[in-house]
Design an enzyme around this catalytic site. Structure first.
Site, PDB file in Angstrom:
ATOM      1  N   HIS A 295       0.853  -1.192   0.000  1.00 48.64           N
ATOM      2  CA  HIS A 295       0.000   0.000   0.000  1.00 48.64           C
ATOM      3  C   HIS A 295       0.887   1.239   0.000  1.00 48.64           C
ATOM      4  O   HIS A 295       1.717   1.417   0.896  1.00 48.64           O
ATOM      5  CB  HIS A 295      -0.897   0.007   1.249  1.00 48.64           C
ATOM      6  CG  HIS A 295      -2.000  -1.001   1.200  1.00 48.64           C
ATOM      7  ND1 HIS A 295      -2.366  -1.756   2.285  1.00 48.64           N
ATOM      8  CD2 HIS A 295      -2.823  -1.372   0.190  1.00 48.64           C
ATOM      9  CE1 HIS A 295      -3.376  -2.555   1.958  1.00 48.64           C
ATOM     10  NE2 HIS A 295      -3.664  -2.333   0.691  1.00 48.64           N
ATOM     11  N   PHE A 469       3.553   0.368   5.023  1.00 47.91           N
ATOM     12  CA  PHE A 469       4.145  -0.725   5.814  1.00 47.91           C
ATOM     13  C   PHE A 469       3.429  -2.068   5.631  1.00 47.91           C
ATOM     14  O   PHE A 469       3.361  -2.842   6.571  1.00 47.91           O
ATOM     15  CB  PHE A 469       4.210  -0.358   7.307  1.00 47.91           C
ATOM     16  CG  PHE A 469       4.500   1.087   7.575  1.00 47.91           C
ATOM     17  CD1 PHE A 469       5.626   1.706   7.038  1.00 47.91           C
ATOM     18  CD2 PHE A 469       3.657   1.855   8.355  1.00 47.91           C
ATOM     19  CE1 PHE A 469       5.900   3.045   7.264  1.00 47.91           C
ATOM     20  CE2 PHE A 469       3.919   3.201   8.598  1.00 47.91           C
ATOM     21  CZ  PHE A 469       5.042   3.798   8.045  1.00 47.91           C
ATOM     22  N   HIS A 470       2.954  -2.362   4.417  1.00 49.18           N
ATOM     23  CA  HIS A 470       2.222  -3.605   4.187  1.00 49.18           C
ATOM     24  C   HIS A 470       2.782  -4.437   3.032  1.00 49.18           C
ATOM     25  O   HIS A 470       2.018  -4.954   2.213  1.00 49.18           O
ATOM     26  CB  HIS A 470       0.744  -3.297   3.907  1.00 49.18           C
ATOM     27  CG  HIS A 470       0.065  -2.556   4.998  1.00 49.18           C
ATOM     28  ND1 HIS A 470      -1.048  -1.754   4.778  1.00 49.18           N
ATOM     29  CD2 HIS A 470       0.310  -2.482   6.335  1.00 49.18           C
ATOM     30  CE1 HIS A 470      -1.431  -1.218   5.924  1.00 49.18           C
ATOM     31  NE2 HIS A 470      -0.631  -1.636   6.879  1.00 49.18           N
ATOM     32  N   PRO A 471       4.105  -4.629   2.904  1.00 49.62           N
ATOM     33  CA  PRO A 471       4.609  -5.476   1.818  1.00 49.62           C
ATOM     34  C   PRO A 471       4.080  -6.901   1.954  1.00 49.62           C
ATOM     35  O   PRO A 471       4.047  -7.451   3.059  1.00 49.62           O
ATOM     36  CB  PRO A 471       6.130  -5.412   1.981  1.00 49.62           C
ATOM     37  CG  PRO A 471       6.359  -4.992   3.389  1.00 49.62           C
ATOM     38  CD  PRO A 471       5.197  -4.112   3.747  1.00 49.62           C
TER      39      PRO A 471
END
Length: 539
Positions: A295, A469-471
């Protein structure tokens, strides 16, 4: 307990690893080893919600990764914080409780992953949850992981909610009951004003078990393979290489960056990549490291006309002392909330049946996440596209397990992502211009009044866009040739090995990732134990 032989070895003590360690050791029948490259979670600011700002760049509790230079983002290397230590990213994240949309999980099942539809995963969401409102059809009331209401309402957030109403977005008090669309306050992973990380919720109750060993400062360097069977893990601790053996399974829960890295270092991955680095190919699995999704957030910042923001409360030593005392006595106030108080989910793209953008509203502004707040009253409207179509890659740079891998998210490479970036920023501006917010918004700090045309807005997105912070997605679950694990999270073509973390998501969920990963680990622990029983019966 034998020092080097276990039934299960879990690599990574983050959102998934803490759950797996607890559930796999719960019966007392299985010896479990949990390996964590970082330290114990003894740092006070981990546990205070506003400590998010203290851990964002912490050299010990944060991996502090950077992407490769991104051609689509003005060749910037974008900072990717990841949690390091017990609790992993759940010890440093923004605390937001969002599950995603039911349709996210139904899409996983429709893509060939039976058992991952919404009806099947909801019981696991409920099992992990201790909602401060109690049990309901949608929520759990006695699970380990607390989700709590923000008790005190914010004058500015209330104005934002009214402004969203002018744009046709209804107020909601629950983004997780099935219908995500709406605007309101987030629930947070807190308990009585303290962070309720996966380490606090799941590891703390299990630490005294004789059959669970937790090793910190233990950096996994590779899998021990016998042919195509994983039989253990090598890890570096105290300057030495240690070996641990698993008679049952090894479970990688090291996250979307380091789980594929460990597979590649161990000879499991795209053969051409491995041979290029001199790694012996154990199993040519081309999808390892591919399908990277994240994101991308755009942070619009505004000067506020009244001194009612967190910037003001952190401005002087006296105001900081006041909010500190309030938190100590009641668990409330800025210290017990963190950064973001409220959110908004809505649709802006033609044809979207469900929300396609998410806002995080902070009564605080700073030049980047975790930086020092501005000296004036300020707030931040952070907006991201929920289901980006851009895809990237994670790949080893060398055979050195201590070297971070190459990370190429390829942000904004898909046309629909560029369109969504422009339209979401326009939507944020329409919200800031509503009648409800006119008494509060004194001016736009960023992007600023000089950024008006679509080209200028997209240029701003490329210049200032950052990870939220959503890999995810780099060891995706599925039946297709690029899938890495099957629907039971077993690595394809290899035995004794699973992956359970954000990397197995075929597509990114529509929201924050901590709650989904905890759910996945709850489900994975059941599958692992069920399969072990099946093996025992067959034997």
């Amino acid at each position: 307990m034998e020092s080097s032989r276990f039934d299960y070895i879990v690599v990574g003590a983050g959102s998934a690893g803490c759950v797996l360690a607890n559930r796999l050791s719960e019966s007392g029948k299985h010896k479990v080893l949990l390996l964590e490259a970082g330290p114990r979670d003894n740092y006070l600011w981990i546990h205070i919600p506003i400590g998010y700002g203290k851990t964002m760049f912490h050299p010990e509790y944060n991996w502090g990764f950077y992407t490769d230079e991104e051609p689509t983002m003005k060749n910037r290397r974008i900072y990717w914080p990841r949690g390091r230590g017990l609790g992993g990213s759940s010890s440093i994240n923004g605390l937001i409780f969002v599950r995603g949309q039911p349709q996210d999980y139904d899409r996983w099942a429709q893509a060939g992953n039976p058992g991952w539809d919404w009806a099947s995963v909801l019981p696991y969401f409920k099992r992990c949850e201790h909602n401060s409102r109690g049990e309901s059809d949608a929520h759990g009331g006695d699970g380990p992981l607390w989700s709590s209401d923000i008790e005190e309402k914010s004058e500015l957030m209330e104005a934002i909610i009214r402004g969203a109403g002018e744009l046709g977005v209804r107020r909601t008090d629950d983004f997780n009951a099935g219908d995500q669309e709406g605007v309101g306050y987030y629930q947070l992973f807190t308990r009585n004003g303290w962070r309720n990380s996966a380490a606090v919720a799941y590891l703390k109750p299990a630490r005294g078990r004789a059959n669970l060993r937790i090793e910190t400062n233990a950096h996994a360097t590779g899998l021990i393979m016998q042919g195509r069977r994983a039989v253990g893990v090598r890890y570096r601790q105290g300057g030495e290489i240690v070996e641990a053996r698993a008679s049952g399974e090894v479970v990688l829960a090291a996250g979307a960056l380091q789980s594929p890295q460990l597979l590649q270092l161990s000879g499991i991955g795209p053969a051409s990549l491995l041979r290029g680095h001199g790694v012996d190919v154990v199993h040519d699995l081309p999808g390892v490291g591919e399908n990277l999704q994240d994101h991308l957030q755009f942070r619009l910042m505004y000067r506020v006309s009244k001194p009612i923001t967190t910037n003001d409360e952190l401005k002087s030593i006296w105001s900081r002392a006041r909010i500190g005392l309030k938190w100590l006595t009641t668990g409330r106030g800025p210290l017990g909330i963190g950064i973001n108080q409220g959110g908004l989910f809505t649709r802006i793209l033609p044809g979207s049946a469900t929300p396609d953008i998410q806002f995080h509203f902070a009564t605080l502004s700073a030049d980047m996440a975790g930086a020092k707040p501005h000296p004036w009253p300020g707030c931040t409207f952070s907006v991201c596209q929920l289901r980006p179509e851009s895809r990237g890659r994670v790949a080893i740079k060398s055979t050195d397990p201590m070297e971070a891998p190459s990370m190429r998210p390829n942000y904004l490479s898909a046309e629909v992502d560029r369109i969504c970036a422009i339209e979401s920023i326009k939507y944020a501006r329409r919200l800031a211009a509503t009648e409800a917010l006119k008494p509060y918004i004194a001016g736009e700090y960023k992007p600023g009044p000089g950024v008006r045309s679509d080209d200028e807005i997209l240029d701003f997105a490329r210049e200032y866009g950052a990870t939220i912070f959503h890999p995810s997605g780099t060891c995706k679950m599925g039946p297709d040739p690029m899938a890495v694990v099957d629907a039971r999270l077993r690595v394809r073509g290899v035995t004794g090995l699973r992956v359970c973390d954000c990397s197995v998501m075929p597509t990114l969920v529509s929201g924050n990732t901590h709650a989904p990963v905890v759910m996945m680990a709850e489900k994975a622990s059941d599958m692992i134990l069920e399969d072990a029983t099946g093996y025992a019966k067959a034997a």
